[in-house]
Design a protein around this motif. Structure first.
Motif, mmCIF file in Angstrom:
data_model
loop_
_atom_site.group_PDB
_atom_site.id
_atom_site.type_symbol
_atom_site.label_atom_id
_atom_site.label_comp_id
_atom_site.label_asym_id
_atom_site.label_seq_id
_atom_site.Cartn_x
_atom_site.Cartn_y
_atom_site.Cartn_z
ATOM 1 N N ALA A 1 -16.031 -53.460 15.750
ATOM 2 C CA ALA A 1 -15.499 -52.033 15.946
ATOM 3 C C ALA A 1 -14.138 -51.861 15.134
ATOM 4 O O ALA A 1 -14.012 -50.857 14.616
ATOM 5 C CB ALA A 1 -15.031 -52.132 17.248
ATOM 6 N N LEU A 2 -13.591 -53.028 14.887
ATOM 7 C CA LEU A 2 -12.397 -52.703 13.891
ATOM 8 C C LEU A 2 -12.866 -52.405 12.345
ATOM 9 O O LEU A 2 -12.141 -51.618 11.818
ATOM 10 C CB LEU A 2 -11.396 -54.090 13.916
ATOM 11 N N TYR A 3 -13.561 -53.029 11.881
ATOM 12 C CA TYR A 3 -14.420 -52.791 10.771
ATOM 13 C C TYR A 3 -15.060 -51.076 10.737
ATOM 14 O O TYR A 3 -14.961 -50.550 9.555
ATOM 15 C CB TYR A 3 -15.354 -53.564 10.167
ATOM 16 N N PHE A 4 -15.518 -50.913 11.604
ATOM 17 C CA PHE A 4 -16.102 -49.892 12.091
ATOM 18 C C PHE A 4 -14.974 -48.727 11.833
ATOM 19 O O PHE A 4 -15.033 -47.632 11.223
ATOM 20 C CB PHE A 4 -16.797 -49.546 13.460
ATOM 21 N N LEU A 5 -13.941 -48.764 12.513
ATOM 22 C CA LEU A 5 -12.444 -47.941 12.361
ATOM 23 C C LEU A 5 -12.000 -47.961 10.956
ATOM 24 O O LEU A 5 -11.667 -46.735 10.576
ATOM 25 C CB LEU A 5 -11.584 -48.307 13.526
ATOM 26 N N MET A 6 -12.113 -48.891 10.556
ATOM 27 C CA MET A 6 -11.209 -49.052 8.844
ATOM 28 C C MET A 6 -12.243 -48.342 7.900
ATOM 29 O O MET A 6 -11.950 -47.544 7.091
ATOM 30 C CB MET A 6 -11.069 -50.541 8.586
ATOM 31 N N SER A 7 -13.659 -48.194 8.268
ATOM 32 C CA SER A 7 -14.460 -47.792 7.296
ATOM 33 C C SER A 7 -14.637 -46.041 7.660
ATOM 34 O O SER A 7 -14.651 -45.317 6.698
ATOM 35 C CB SER A 7 -15.913 -48.213 7.594
ATOM 36 N N ALA A 8 -14.373 -45.642 8.913
ATOM 37 C CA ALA A 8 -14.205 -44.303 9.262
ATOM 38 C C ALA A 8 -12.851 -43.803 8.651
ATOM 39 O O ALA A 8 -12.869 -42.896 8.017
ATOM 40 C CB ALA A 8 -14.226 -44.129 10.503
ATOM 41 N N GLU A 9 -11.774 -44.587 8.440
ATOM 42 C CA GLU A 9 -10.574 -44.257 7.652
ATOM 43 C C GLU A 9 -10.867 -44.079 6.312
ATOM 44 O O GLU A 9 -10.217 -43.148 5.667
ATOM 45 C CB GLU A 9 -9.542 -45.269 7.958
#
Length: 100
Positions: free
Chosen positions: A28-36
């Motif tokens: 989920a953290l990589y998911f958030l960073m990718s969305a950013e």
């Protein structure tokens, strides 16, 4: 003076990296960073077109996108904490139902 096309190529590259991260990562953290990354690519586009046309509309929208990204991070970190508390990990595929 840097031509606007360079900014658009940079923005497309950053957007593709973010899209690749969203499609391939389960954390989920990589998911958030990718969305950013994807939101930052949109900001680069807005500022580049604002620079090309000579008005401040794109920069104004860029400020709103940055504020939206900050709110998205706040909500996303809350979801990550709930995932970790309920499931013991932050893998988005294993969290198919939220338990009470």
């Amino acid at each position: 003076m840097v031509p606007p096309e360079y900014y658009l190529v940079l923005s497309a590259a950053i957007f593709c990296i973010g899209l690749f991260g969203i499609l391939t990562r389960r954390n989920a953290l990589y998911f958030l960073m990718s969305a950013e990354l994807m939101l930052n690519a949109a900001v680069i586009n807005l500022v580049a077109f604002s620079f090309q046309w000579g008005n401040l509309t794109g920069q104004t929208f860029a400020l709103f996108v940055i504020a939206l990204a900050a709110a998205e991070v706040a909500v996303g970190i809350g979801i990550v904490l709930v995932l970790y508390r309920n499931f013991g990990e932050i893998d988005v595929l294993n969290a198919d139902s939220m338990r009470w």
